[in-house]
Scaffold this active site. Sequence first.
Site, PDB file in Angstrom:
ATOM      1  N   GLY A   1       0.688 -39.090  29.005  1.00  0.00           N
ATOM      2  CA  GLY A   1       1.198 -40.269  28.927  1.00  0.00           C
ATOM      3  C   GLY A   1       0.972 -41.363  28.371  1.00  0.00           C
ATOM      4  O   GLY A   1       0.897 -41.598  27.866  1.00  0.00           O
TER       5      GLY A   1
ATOM      6  N   GLU B   1      -3.932 -37.968  26.497  1.00  0.00           N
ATOM      7  CA  GLU B   1      -3.059 -38.255  25.266  1.00  0.00           C
ATOM      8  C   GLU B   1      -1.699 -38.406  25.407  1.00  0.00           C
ATOM      9  O   GLU B   1      -1.129 -38.733  26.074  1.00  0.00           O
ATOM     10  CB  GLU B   1      -2.287 -36.445  25.771  1.00  0.00           C
ATOM     11  CG  GLU B   1      -2.862 -34.800  25.361  1.00  0.00           C
ATOM     12  CD  GLU B   1      -3.745 -34.837  24.064  1.00  0.00           C
ATOM     13  OE1 GLU B   1      -2.520 -35.375  23.113  1.00  0.00           O
ATOM     14  OE2 GLU B   1      -4.733 -34.014  23.739  1.00  0.00           O
TER      15      GLU B   1
ATOM     16  N   GLY C   1      -2.842 -44.442  30.976  1.00  0.00           N
ATOM     17  CA  GLY C   1      -4.469 -43.587  30.503  1.00  0.00           C
ATOM     18  C   GLY C   1      -5.425 -44.750  31.283  1.00  0.00           C
ATOM     19  O   GLY C   1      -6.266 -43.923  31.205  1.00  0.00           O
TER      20      GLY C   1
ATOM     21  N   CYS D   1       6.657 -38.032  21.998  1.00  0.00           N
ATOM     22  CA  CYS D   1       5.667 -38.745  21.186  1.00  0.00           C
ATOM     23  C   CYS D   1       5.116 -38.780  19.999  1.00  0.00           C
ATOM     24  O   CYS D   1       4.724 -39.705  19.435  1.00  0.00           O
ATOM     25  CB  CYS D   1       4.569 -38.134  22.531  1.00  0.00           C
ATOM     26  SG  CYS D   1       4.483 -36.037  22.093  1.00  0.00           S
TER      27      CYS D   1
HETATM   28  P1  NAD Z   1       5.151 -41.182  33.151  1.00  0.00           P
HETATM   29  O1  NAD Z   1       6.464 -41.933  33.495  1.00  0.00           O
HETATM   30  O2  NAD Z   1       6.150 -39.915  33.489  1.00  0.00           O
HETATM   31  O3  NAD Z   1       3.923 -41.420  33.401  1.00  0.00           O
HETATM   32  C1  NAD Z   1       3.068 -39.765  33.386  1.00  0.00           C
HETATM   33  C2  NAD Z   1       2.030 -40.005  34.826  1.00  0.00           C
HETATM   34  O4  NAD Z   1       1.726 -40.598  34.856  1.00  0.00           O
HETATM   35  C3  NAD Z   1       3.116 -39.685  35.852  1.00  0.00           C
HETATM   36  O5  NAD Z   1       2.825 -38.278  36.194  1.00  0.00           O
HETATM   37  C4  NAD Z   1       3.030 -40.061  36.780  1.00  0.00           C
HETATM   38  O6  NAD Z   1       3.147 -40.328  38.078  1.00  0.00           O
HETATM   39  C5  NAD Z   1       2.089 -40.835  36.134  1.00  0.00           C
HETATM   40  N1  NAD Z   1       1.379 -42.810  36.897  1.00  0.00           N
HETATM   41  C6  NAD Z   1       2.849 -43.511  36.411  1.00  0.00           C
HETATM   42  N2  NAD Z   1       2.401 -44.105  36.923  1.00  0.00           N
HETATM   43  C7  NAD Z   1       0.494 -44.658  36.902  1.00  0.00           C
HETATM   44  C8  NAD Z   1       0.013 -45.157  38.029  1.00  0.00           C
HETATM   45  N3  NAD Z   1      -0.132 -46.724  38.104  1.00  0.00           N
HETATM   46  N4  NAD Z   1      -1.203 -44.509  38.249  1.00  0.00           N
HETATM   47  C9  NAD Z   1      -1.496 -43.145  38.313  1.00  0.00           C
HETATM   48  N5  NAD Z   1      -0.940 -42.576  37.720  1.00  0.00           N
HETATM   49  C10 NAD Z   1       0.488 -42.615  37.240  1.00  0.00           C
HETATM   50  O7  NAD Z   1       5.988 -40.520  31.043  1.00  0.00           O
HETATM   51  P2  NAD Z   1       5.208 -41.314  30.889  1.00  0.00           P
HETATM   52  O8  NAD Z   1       3.532 -42.642  30.598  1.00  0.00           O
HETATM   53  O9  NAD Z   1       6.463 -42.894  30.399  1.00  0.00           O
HETATM   54  O10 NAD Z   1       5.534 -40.723  29.075  1.00  0.00           O
HETATM   55  C11 NAD Z   1       6.049 -41.532  28.365  1.00  0.00           C
HETATM   56  C12 NAD Z   1       4.501 -42.080  27.100  1.00  0.00           C
HETATM   57  O11 NAD Z   1       3.902 -40.062  26.991  1.00  0.00           O
HETATM   58  C13 NAD Z   1       5.049 -42.062  25.939  1.00  0.00           C
HETATM   59  O12 NAD Z   1       4.001 -42.980  25.876  1.00  0.00           O
HETATM   60  C14 NAD Z   1       4.708 -41.473  24.990  1.00  0.00           C
HETATM   61  O13 NAD Z   1       4.257 -41.563  23.207  1.00  0.00           O
HETATM   62  C15 NAD Z   1       3.575 -40.711  25.894  1.00  0.00           C
HETATM   63  N6  NAD Z   1       3.131 -38.859  25.442  1.00  0.00           N
HETATM   64  C16 NAD Z   1       2.602 -38.425  24.872  1.00  0.00           C
HETATM   65  C17 NAD Z   1       2.044 -37.232  24.424  1.00  0.00           C
HETATM   66  C18 NAD Z   1       1.236 -36.277  24.021  1.00  0.00           C
HETATM   67  O14 NAD Z   1       1.299 -35.529  23.773  1.00  0.00           O
HETATM   68  N7  NAD Z   1       0.374 -37.221  23.442  1.00  0.00           N
HETATM   69  C19 NAD Z   1       3.067 -36.148  24.298  1.00  0.00           C
HETATM   70  C20 NAD Z   1       4.641 -36.887  25.665  1.00  0.00           C
HETATM   71  C21 NAD Z   1       4.646 -38.311  26.013  1.00  0.00           C
END
Ligand code: NAD
Length: 477
Positions: A205, A227, A210, A261
């Site tokens: 995410g 990731e 992270g 991503c």
């Molecule tokens: P998202 O909003 O679904 O969040 C990811 C996870 O984090 C979810 O399961 C969510 O419930 C949890 N989460 C959200 N806020 C939280 C908090 N405050 N505390 C704890 N957990 C929490 O997804 P996203 O972050 O919007 O995803 C998009 C990002 O992910 C982009 O930056 C993208 O580049 C990156 N991404 C990376 C990869 C990779 O493989 N490296 C793949 C896909 C996406």
Amino acid sequence: MPTNAHQAATSALDAVRRGEILAAVAALRDSFAAGTTRPIEARIAQLDALAAGLRAERPRLLKALEMDLGKSRTESLITELGVVAQEIAHVRKNLRGWLRPERFGPGLLLAPSSGQIRREPLGTTLIISPWNYPVNLALAPLIGAIAGGNTAILKPSEVAPATSAALTHLIRSHLDPAWVRVVEGAVEETTFLLEQRFDLIFYTGNGAVGRIVARAAAEHLTPTVLELGGKSPVFVDEGTDLAATARRIVWGKFTNAGQTCVAPDYLMATQATIDRLVPHLRQATIALYGRDPRRSRDYGRMVNQKHFDRVLALIDDDKAVLGGTTGADREARYLPPTIMTGVDWDDPVMGEEIFGPVLPLLEVSGPDEAIARINGDEKPLTAYAFSPRPEIEERFAEETSSGSLALGLTLAHLGSQTMPFGGVGESGTGAYHGRTSLQVFTHAKPVVKKPLRPDTLRLVTPPYRGAKRALLGRLLR
Ligand code: NAD
């Protein structure tokens, strides 16, 4: 003073939900401790069950992906269900070989002795996945967890609710609850999960969350795989076959409406190359999605209105040479494929990862500046270069740092089971896919063995005098 019951009722997560989560973690800890997940046959049986579940639940998953992201059936098969099925097959086929202990020689000072590295399971793992490839990014890590002999809690993304429900159904009806359990939910659930002790947290995410994950993990000294994302740059060199290059860039950018991503985030080229490239990019987009992409069954939608608004605000219609805000439809979460030229480095579109169907083209003086720009920013998840000159490709390989470098392609490297996939620095820590997944979901334990006789270790035990001291002095010089 509030009573305990009152406190529980007003806390972020009610007592019942907390109890359910604690029970799920405890059950997985117990089954791991009981050795349920250790035998290779049992791991293969779970991988087979996952493969069967994926087949059986295909219609439900495809429908959910369509509802959440407007993904076409074929795109979902290619980028989600298909890669997962192939990953299972690849891991299943090679697992025995990968788990065979590797021998090593412990060295002269320990002779005679023997050593081997065993890959041992870590324990109970937590997988937190995002919404953009909600099937792939939940199940691909899960394959590693199972192959490694671990138990796992999967927390799918609440932002793709239909897929979260479909995944929950798949796992509950096809996998053994002694191995894998799903906890659905949003921030409260994840926060509570993160308070628990795990043996590995695998998070995909954004980097802000992270950091939350890494902080929570530090409390228990739990290792993490992060990731993450960021702005993945593309450089197009002079003399490149622009028609072929444009097709690859457009596909990588507009697949899943740019919510990938490793989507090429922005493109760098000389002005002369940009001028020649734009018609090819336009043509390639039309070739993929037609003159009205809204009517294409293969063009996706923004995941929700919040993300629609965010990306819409990054579009400057004065700079759009394709797409733009006219035709965008908030209700339908439709944003047209958009290409912008004349973009400056401090424009809003360059301030964050775009994560939508907008491709800004930025002028650079040549490869030197492109490399300097990449090195002046955070390390990207993937860097891309299209060049007919091997020496320029070599310079990108040597002089830039990124999770991966793709020369002459975009996006497709994610489908490789033999290529480790992950970030570096701000784009993440740790990698996975294929054998690398097994490596992150296990501990490489050296087992060293030495016979009691001859008692050569007497050489290093005191008293250090005479010939012993002289010999040690020579050996350790
Ligand atoms: P998202 O909003 O679904 O969040 C990811 C996870 O984090 C979810 O399961 C969510 O419930 C949890 N989460 C959200 N806020 C939280 C908090 N405050 N505390 C704890 N957990 C929490 O997804 P996203 O972050 O919007 O995803 C998009 C990002 O992910 C982009 O930056 C993208 O580049 C990156 N991404 C990376 C990869 C990779 O493989 N490296 C793949 C896909 C996406």
